[in-house]
Write a protein that holds these residues in place. Structure first.
Motif, mmCIF file in Angstrom:
data_model
loop_
_atom_site.group_PDB
_atom_site.id
_atom_site.type_symbol
_atom_site.label_atom_id
_atom_site.label_comp_id
_atom_site.label_asym_id
_atom_site.label_seq_id
_atom_site.Cartn_x
_atom_site.Cartn_y
_atom_site.Cartn_z
ATOM 1 N N THR A 114 0.850 -1.187 0.000
ATOM 2 C CA THR A 114 0.000 0.000 0.000
ATOM 3 C C THR A 114 0.884 1.236 0.000
ATOM 4 N N ILE A 115 0.267 2.359 -0.314
ATOM 5 C CA ILE A 115 0.971 3.641 -0.384
ATOM 6 C C ILE A 115 0.719 4.438 0.885
ATOM 7 N N VAL A 116 1.749 5.109 1.382
ATOM 8 C CA VAL A 116 1.579 6.043 2.496
ATOM 9 C C VAL A 116 2.099 7.410 2.061
ATOM 10 N N PRO A 117 1.337 8.477 2.316
ATOM 11 C CA PRO A 117 1.810 9.815 1.957
ATOM 12 C C PRO A 117 2.912 10.275 2.894
ATOM 13 N N LYS B 24 -14.996 14.980 11.323
ATOM 14 C CA LYS B 24 -14.696 16.182 12.114
ATOM 15 C C LYS B 24 -14.724 17.453 11.266
ATOM 16 N N LYS B 25 -15.020 17.271 9.965
ATOM 17 C CA LYS B 25 -15.079 18.400 9.025
ATOM 18 C C LYS B 25 -13.775 19.197 9.010
ATOM 19 N N LEU B 26 -12.658 18.455 9.021
ATOM 20 C CA LEU B 26 -11.340 19.074 8.943
ATOM 21 C C LEU B 26 -10.877 19.099 7.499
ATOM 22 N N LYS B 27 -10.194 20.149 7.124
ATOM 23 C CA LYS B 27 -9.666 20.242 5.763
ATOM 24 C C LYS B 27 -8.160 20.421 5.849
ATOM 25 N N ASP B 28 -7.436 19.409 5.358
ATOM 26 C CA ASP B 28 -5.982 19.448 5.424
ATOM 27 C C ASP B 28 -5.420 18.699 4.226
ATOM 28 N N GLU B 29 -4.502 19.327 3.512
ATOM 29 C CA GLU B 29 -3.978 18.731 2.271
ATOM 30 C C GLU B 29 -3.301 17.398 2.541
ATOM 31 N N ALA C 125 -4.159 3.890 9.262
ATOM 32 C CA ALA C 125 -3.934 5.021 8.354
ATOM 33 C C ALA C 125 -5.199 5.371 7.576
ATOM 34 N N GLU C 126 -5.940 4.354 7.163
ATOM 35 C CA GLU C 126 -7.185 4.605 6.422
ATOM 36 C C GLU C 126 -8.193 5.364 7.275
ATOM 37 N N SER C 127 -8.136 5.139 8.586
ATOM 38 C CA SER C 127 -9.107 5.798 9.469
ATOM 39 C C SER C 127 -8.869 7.304 9.566
ATOM 40 N N PHE C 128 -7.635 7.754 9.273
ATOM 41 C CA PHE C 128 -7.335 9.184 9.384
ATOM 42 C C PHE C 128 -8.247 10.006 8.468
ATOM 43 N N TYR C 129 -8.399 9.543 7.235
ATOM 44 C CA TYR C 129 -9.216 10.295 6.271
ATOM 45 C C TYR C 129 -10.680 10.308 6.696
ATOM 46 N N VAL C 130 -11.166 9.181 7.201
ATOM 47 C CA VAL C 130 -12.554 9.090 7.665
ATOM 48 C C VAL C 130 -12.779 10.059 8.826
ATOM 49 N N ILE C 131 -11.787 10.131 9.729
ATOM 50 C CA ILE C 131 -11.903 11.035 10.878
ATOM 51 C C ILE C 131 -11.960 12.486 10.414
ATOM 52 N N THR C 132 -11.132 12.856 9.428
ATOM 53 C CA THR C 132 -11.151 14.245 8.933
ATOM 54 C C THR C 132 -12.512 14.607 8.353
ATOM 55 N N ARG D 47 -4.652 13.230 1.536
ATOM 56 C CA ARG D 47 -3.897 12.238 0.764
ATOM 57 C C ARG D 47 -4.020 10.827 1.335
ATOM 58 N N PHE D 48 -4.732 10.684 2.436
ATOM 59 C CA PHE D 48 -5.020 9.350 2.968
ATOM 60 C C PHE D 48 -6.254 8.732 2.306
ATOM 61 N N ASN D 49 -6.901 9.480 1.450
ATOM 62 C CA ASN D 49 -8.071 8.965 0.752
ATOM 63 C C ASN D 49 -7.650 7.807 -0.157
ATOM 64 N N TYR D 50 -8.116 6.601 0.165
ATOM 65 C CA TYR D 50 -7.712 5.398 -0.573
ATOM 66 C C TYR D 50 -8.029 5.491 -2.059
ATOM 67 N N GLU D 51 -9.029 6.329 -2.421
ATOM 68 C CA GLU D 51 -9.441 6.420 -3.826
ATOM 69 C C GLU D 51 -8.292 6.844 -4.729
ATOM 70 N N GLN D 52 -7.365 7.647 -4.185
ATOM 71 C CA GLN D 52 -6.274 8.176 -5.005
ATOM 72 C C GLN D 52 -5.346 7.080 -5.510
ATOM 73 N N TYR D 53 -5.234 5.992 -4.745
ATOM 74 C CA TYR D 53 -4.223 4.981 -5.042
ATOM 75 C C TYR D 53 -4.800 3.734 -5.699
ATOM 76 N N GLY D 54 -6.119 3.579 -5.650
ATOM 77 C CA GLY D 54 -6.775 2.540 -6.434
ATOM 78 C C GLY D 54 -6.756 1.160 -5.840
ATOM 79 N N GLY D 55 -5.594 0.671 -5.485
ATOM 80 C CA GLY D 55 -5.535 -0.697 -4.988
ATOM 81 C C GLY D 55 -4.136 -1.113 -4.607
ATOM 82 N N SER D 56 -4.030 -2.368 -4.215
ATOM 83 C CA SER D 56 -2.758 -2.934 -3.773
ATOM 84 C C SER D 56 -2.258 -3.957 -4.778
ATOM 85 N N PRO D 57 -1.089 -3.764 -5.358
ATOM 86 C CA PRO D 57 -0.537 -4.789 -6.241
ATOM 87 C C PRO D 57 -0.170 -6.039 -5.451
#
Length: 312
Positions: A129-132, A249-254, A239-246, A258-268
């Motif tokens: 998996t990818i980590v920012p 909590k209605k937090l906006k942080d660049e 790590a996946e939970s970080f994006y869900v928490i944001t 980047r923890f949004n799993y959609e950006q990376y698609g999947g795991s080879p």
């Protein structure tokens, strides 16, 4: 290039998969063909609803689906006409160049090892998996669930697999490979970590930079982190939970975005004889699109051939 996509895999299949295929089709180049594997009639209906021509795709109709909760080995054997089963048959026969699915992860792993099989010399395939990274860019962690228990020589091989992925697909020169541990010192850790460290320290197969701790996950002192699949999966789910928490909590942080799993698609699945990518069960159309594009990148960069060469 022909990229196989299981349109029956995932919690929101087939709609999310077909809509993702439409998104991917719009960015694929000439000569890059998507092959949709699953219920053709359902796919055609979704394409019609979205005014997108079926001529953009090839179709392979299947009559069975492997559910998310089914036993992987039994399902692969008992449902040969499932979208996953047929996808791996096409991959094995060379009729598609890569195969991706947001379906049953276990079935994708079993299908990989039963059909296209491990690359000679690879003890166990790994999932990544990818980590920012805080300063920009990304890192890779493996294994994240394919192998809950590992031996030192398996972790050593994960270092090779992760390094090749980082360099080939993500363009990271001479990737720095680290071992996840509970301390930076060489003698720290459990028996597995203590036995793995000297193997990595003495290898010339990759650029080993020593132990890292959990707090180093997003730092810029490593590019690839190696661990057993149990540890990696815990890290991945946290790590996946970080994006869900944001979002909650209605937090906006660049960075947190980047923890949004959609950006990376999947795991080879690394270490098998063809490009295979497993998507998240809750994959949206955007995630499906990026899963397809990751499959394409694995084919374009000849990643499998590079892994074969490394294990000769």
């Amino acid at each position: 290039m022909k990229i196989g996509l299981d349109i029956m895999g995932g919690d929101y299949a087939p709609k999310a998969a077909v809509l993702g295929a439409i998104k991917a089709c719009k960015v694929l180049k000439a000569g890059q063909q998507l092959v949709l594997i699953g219920d053709k009639d359902a796919a055609l209906a979704i394409l019609s609803e979205n005014n997108f021509s079926a001529d953009n795709f090839e179709f392979v109709h299947t009559t069975e689906v492997i559910g998310m909760g089914e036993h992987p080995t039994k399902a692969i054997v008992q449902k040969p006409d499932s979208s996953i089963g047929i996808g791996f048959k096409l991959l094995k026969d060379g009729e598609i160049d890569a195969f991706s699915s947001a379906g049953n992860t276990g079935a994708m792993l079993v299908g990989s090892m039963f059909s296209v099989k491990n690359i000679p010399g690879v003890i166990r395939p790994a999932m990544t998996t990818i980590v920012p990274k805080l300063k920009g860019g990304l890192g890779i962690i493996l294994d994240v669930g394919a192998n809950a228990d590992c031996k030192p020589d398996v972790l050593l091989q994960f270092g090779v697999l992760g390094s090749l992925l980082a360099e080939s697909v993500y363009g990271i020169p001479n990737p720095r490979v680290a071992l996840m541990n509970i301390g930076e010192e060489e003698e720290k850790g459990n028996l597995l970590s203590q036995a793995t460290y000297p193997l990595m320290k003495d290898t010339n197969l990759f650029n080993f930079v020593g132990n890292v701790e959990g707090r180093d996950l997003f730092n810029d002192n490593n590019d690839v982190i190696v661990c057993d699949g149990f540890t990696g999966n815990v890290i991945l789910k946290l790590a996946e939970s970080f994006y869900v928490i944001t979002l909650k909590k209605k937090l906006k942080d660049e960075f947190l975005d980047r923890f949004n799993y959609e950006q990376y698609g999947g795991s080879p699945i690394l270490g098998v004889n063809a490009p295979v990518v497993v998507g998240h069960g809750i994959s949206s159309p955007e995630a499906i699109k990026n899963m397809v594009l990751l499959s394409k990148n694995m084919v374009e960069t000849n990643l499998v051939d590079k892994i074969k060469l490394a294990f000769q």
